[in-house]
Design a protein around this motif. Structure first.
Motif, PDB file in Angstrom:
ATOM      1  N   ASP A 246       0.799  -1.228   0.000  1.00  0.00           N
ATOM      2  CA  ASP A 246       0.000   0.000   0.000  1.00  0.00           C
ATOM      3  C   ASP A 246       0.831   1.277   0.000  1.00  0.00           C
ATOM      4  OD1 ASP A 246      -2.530  -1.322  -0.028  1.00  0.00           O
ATOM      5  OD2 ASP A 246      -2.204  -1.819   2.079  1.00  0.00           O
ATOM      6  N   ILE A 247       1.742   1.387  -0.959  1.00  0.00           N
ATOM      7  CA  ILE A 247       2.505   2.621  -1.117  1.00  0.00           C
ATOM      8  C   ILE A 247       1.683   3.569  -1.991  1.00  0.00           C
ATOM      9  CG2 ILE A 247       4.609   3.674  -2.000  1.00  0.00           C
ATOM     10  CD1 ILE A 247       6.021   1.049  -1.383  1.00  0.00           C
ATOM     11  N   ARG A 248       1.372   4.719  -1.428  1.00  0.00           N
ATOM     12  CA  ARG A 248       0.550   5.693  -2.148  1.00  0.00           C
ATOM     13  C   ARG A 248       1.436   6.777  -2.745  1.00  0.00           C
ATOM     14  NH1 ARG A 248      -2.660  10.613  -0.476  1.00  0.00           N
ATOM     15  NH2 ARG A 248      -3.893  11.021  -2.345  1.00  0.00           N
TER      16      ARG A 248
ATOM     17  N   ALA B 231      -1.110  12.714 -10.486  1.00  0.00           N
ATOM     18  CA  ALA B 231      -1.530  11.308 -10.410  1.00  0.00           C
ATOM     19  C   ALA B 231      -1.756  10.931  -8.949  1.00  0.00           C
ATOM     20  CB  ALA B 231      -0.471  10.407 -11.027  1.00  0.00           C
ATOM     21  N   ASP B 232      -2.644   9.973  -8.740  1.00  0.00           N
ATOM     22  CA  ASP B 232      -2.946   9.499  -7.391  1.00  0.00           C
ATOM     23  C   ASP B 232      -3.232   8.005  -7.493  1.00  0.00           C
ATOM     24  OD1 ASP B 232      -3.613   9.230  -4.734  1.00  0.00           O
ATOM     25  OD2 ASP B 232      -5.294  10.631  -4.782  1.00  0.00           O
ATOM     26  N   PHE B 233      -2.301   7.199  -7.003  1.00  0.00           N
ATOM     27  CA  PHE B 233      -2.464   5.750  -7.103  1.00  0.00           C
ATOM     28  C   PHE B 233      -1.738   5.065  -5.957  1.00  0.00           C
ATOM     29  CE2 PHE B 233       1.179   6.958  -9.668  1.00  0.00           C
ATOM     30  CZ  PHE B 233       2.163   6.065  -9.286  1.00  0.00           C
ATOM     31  N   THR B 234      -2.103   3.801  -5.738  1.00  0.00           N
ATOM     32  CA  THR B 234      -1.495   2.984  -4.697  1.00  0.00           C
ATOM     33  C   THR B 234      -1.027   1.670  -5.314  1.00  0.00           C
ATOM     34  OG1 THR B 234      -2.924   3.967  -3.024  1.00  0.00           O
ATOM     35  CG2 THR B 234      -1.922   1.860  -2.464  1.00  0.00           C
ATOM     36  N   VAL B 235       0.146   1.208  -4.868  1.00  0.00           N
ATOM     37  CA  VAL B 235       0.715  -0.052  -5.352  1.00  0.00           C
ATOM     38  C   VAL B 235       1.289  -0.846  -4.190  1.00  0.00           C
ATOM     39  CG1 VAL B 235       1.295   0.851  -7.646  1.00  0.00           C
ATOM     40  CG2 VAL B 235       2.984   1.008  -5.812  1.00  0.00           C
ATOM     41  N   HIS B 236       1.373  -2.155  -4.386  1.00  0.00           N
ATOM     42  CA  HIS B 236       2.181  -3.011  -3.527  1.00  0.00           C
ATOM     43  C   HIS B 236       3.511  -3.177  -4.267  1.00  0.00           C
ATOM     44  CE1 HIS B 236      -1.349  -3.932  -1.238  1.00  0.00           C
ATOM     45  NE2 HIS B 236      -1.815  -4.880  -2.035  1.00  0.00           N
ATOM     46  N   VAL B 237       4.620  -3.155  -3.538  1.00  0.00           N
ATOM     47  CA  VAL B 237       5.947  -3.324  -4.121  1.00  0.00           C
ATOM     48  C   VAL B 237       6.669  -4.430  -3.364  1.00  0.00           C
ATOM     49  CG1 VAL B 237       8.195  -2.214  -4.504  1.00  0.00           C
ATOM     50  CG2 VAL B 237       6.088  -0.894  -4.807  1.00  0.00           C
TER      51      VAL B 237
END
Length: 162
Positions: free
Chosen positions: A39-41, A54-60
């Motif tokens: 949940d890195i935003r 931009a506005d997004f969330t990812v798992h890394v």
């Protein structure tokens, strides 16, 4: 003027299942431990997509094969180059990364070469800057440029040390 010089410091896969990709890369390419960062935003104050906020969330997830960093990104929410990639391609190799000493100089070189900056931003209060260039001419979807500050470098070194 050259945009960046080698070596390539990272390869990244974009996936819909981060755990399955970790298992595959570990089993087949000798990657040891993975460090999962959920949940890195990336918010509009620190990231752009085609020049717009931009506005997004990812798992890394990060791991190493020798000295080469392997990254896996799983989009969670919002629109990014990662969601766009999965909309038109199966999960797979997304980008390779070159580190740069001066992001402004590297981006000016990209502009002069006519290479589009698709997504860019920073994290850790500017402790790391990144820019994704259109990689079509390089045979990959994207080429990432990254300026790694001392705190992020220490984090990467600790991961590599295991």
């Amino acid at each position: 003027m050259t945009i960046a010089t080698g070596p390539v410091t990272q390869l990244c896969w974009v996936t819909e299942d981060i755990e399955a990709t970790e298992r595959f890369l570990s089993a087949n390419f000798g990657v040891g431990a993975w460090t999962r960062l959920p949940d890195i935003r990336f918010g509009p104050d620190a990231c752009t997509l085609r020049g717009e906020p931009a506005d997004f969330t990812v798992h890394v997830s990060l791991g190493y094969a020798g000295d080469l960093q392997l990254e896996i990104i799983q989009p969670v929410s919002g629109t990014s180059i990662y969601t766009e990639f999965l909309a038109v391609s199966p999960p797979g190799l997304h980008h390779l990364c070159f580190e740069v000493d001066d992001m402004a100089v590297a981006l000016e070189s990209a502009r002069e070469a006519g290479v589009e900056v698709v997504q860019a931003g920073s994290m850790m209060g500017g402790g790391m800057e990144f820019a994704y260039l259109d990689g079509a001419h390089a045979g990959v979807p994207y080429v990432e440029l990254a300026r790694i500050g001392p705190e992020m470098r220490a984090f990467y070194d600790a991961l590599k040390a295991g």
